[in-house]
Scaffold this motif. Sequence first.
Motif, PDB file in Angstrom:
ATOM      1  N   LEU A  48       0.830  -1.204   0.000  1.00 39.32           N
ATOM      2  CA  LEU A  48       0.000   0.000   0.000  1.00 39.32           C
ATOM      3  C   LEU A  48       0.863   1.252   0.000  1.00 39.32           C
ATOM      4  O   LEU A  48       0.583   2.207  -0.737  1.00 39.32           O
ATOM      5  N   LYS A  49       1.914   1.246   0.800  1.00 39.10           N
ATOM      6  CA  LYS A  49       2.823   2.393   0.840  1.00 39.10           C
ATOM      7  C   LYS A  49       3.490   2.598  -0.519  1.00 39.10           C
ATOM      8  O   LYS A  49       3.607   3.729  -1.003  1.00 39.10           O
ATOM      9  N   ASP A  50       3.894   1.492  -1.157  1.00 42.53           N
ATOM     10  CA  ASP A  50       4.513   1.578  -2.481  1.00 42.53           C
ATOM     11  C   ASP A  50       3.532   2.132  -3.506  1.00 42.53           C
ATOM     12  O   ASP A  50       3.885   3.005  -4.309  1.00 42.53           O
ATOM     13  N   HIS A  51       2.293   1.663  -3.471  1.00 39.25           N
ATOM     14  CA  HIS A  51       1.295   2.150  -4.414  1.00 39.25           C
ATOM     15  C   HIS A  51       0.991   3.632  -4.186  1.00 39.25           C
ATOM     16  O   HIS A  51       0.795   4.389  -5.145  1.00 39.25           O
ATOM     17  N   GLU A  52       0.950   4.062  -2.935  1.00 39.74           N
ATOM     18  CA  GLU A  52       0.714   5.475  -2.649  1.00 39.74           C
ATOM     19  C   GLU A  52       1.851   6.342  -3.188  1.00 39.74           C
ATOM     20  O   GLU A  52       1.612   7.416  -3.745  1.00 39.74           O
ATOM     21  N   GLU A  59       0.871  11.615 -10.121  1.00 39.48           N
ATOM     22  CA  GLU A  59       0.115  12.866 -10.028  1.00 39.48           C
ATOM     23  C   GLU A  59       1.026  14.075 -10.194  1.00 39.48           C
ATOM     24  O   GLU A  59       0.649  15.060 -10.829  1.00 39.48           O
ATOM     25  N   ARG A  60       2.231  14.018  -9.626  1.00 39.95           N
ATOM     26  CA  ARG A  60       3.163  15.140  -9.761  1.00 39.95           C
ATOM     27  C   ARG A  60       3.645  15.303 -11.193  1.00 39.95           C
ATOM     28  O   ARG A  60       3.828  16.419 -11.671  1.00 39.95           O
ATOM     29  N   PRO A  64       1.854  19.160 -15.219  1.00 46.10           N
ATOM     30  CA  PRO A  64       2.284  20.145 -16.215  1.00 46.10           C
ATOM     31  C   PRO A  64       1.751  19.883 -17.622  1.00 46.10           C
ATOM     32  O   PRO A  64       1.863  20.750 -18.477  1.00 46.10           O
ATOM     33  N   LEU A  65       1.174  18.738 -17.890  1.00 44.36           N
ATOM     34  CA  LEU A  65       0.713  18.429 -19.240  1.00 44.36           C
ATOM     35  C   LEU A  65      -0.305  19.447 -19.775  1.00 44.36           C
ATOM     36  O   LEU A  65      -0.154  19.912 -20.914  1.00 44.36           O
TER      37      LEU A  65
END
Length: 86
Positions: A48-52, A59-60, A64-65
């Motif tokens: 879960l931590k890895d997926h977050e 998201e970061r 800018p797209l």
Amino acid sequence: MTAPTPSDPAAVTLELERLRRSVEVGFAKTDGALALLVQRSDQTDEALKDHEQRLSQLERSRWPLPSVAALVAIAGLLVSLYTAAQ
């Protein structure tokens, strides 16, 4: 050797020892099952931590797209206006 009678103190002691062994085996099985559950829970927490972290990184990198698309559109508009003016 004959089996002791139920009123014999040795028979009571023997039965108590058998019960104690049964309880110890039961506790050992339960302890093993709980250890397995804790291990799986830890693995799930890590996943879960890895997926977050991966989601946050996506998201970061995505924000800018739209800005880049707007800049390209403005640059295209400026180039078309420049060529039309000449």
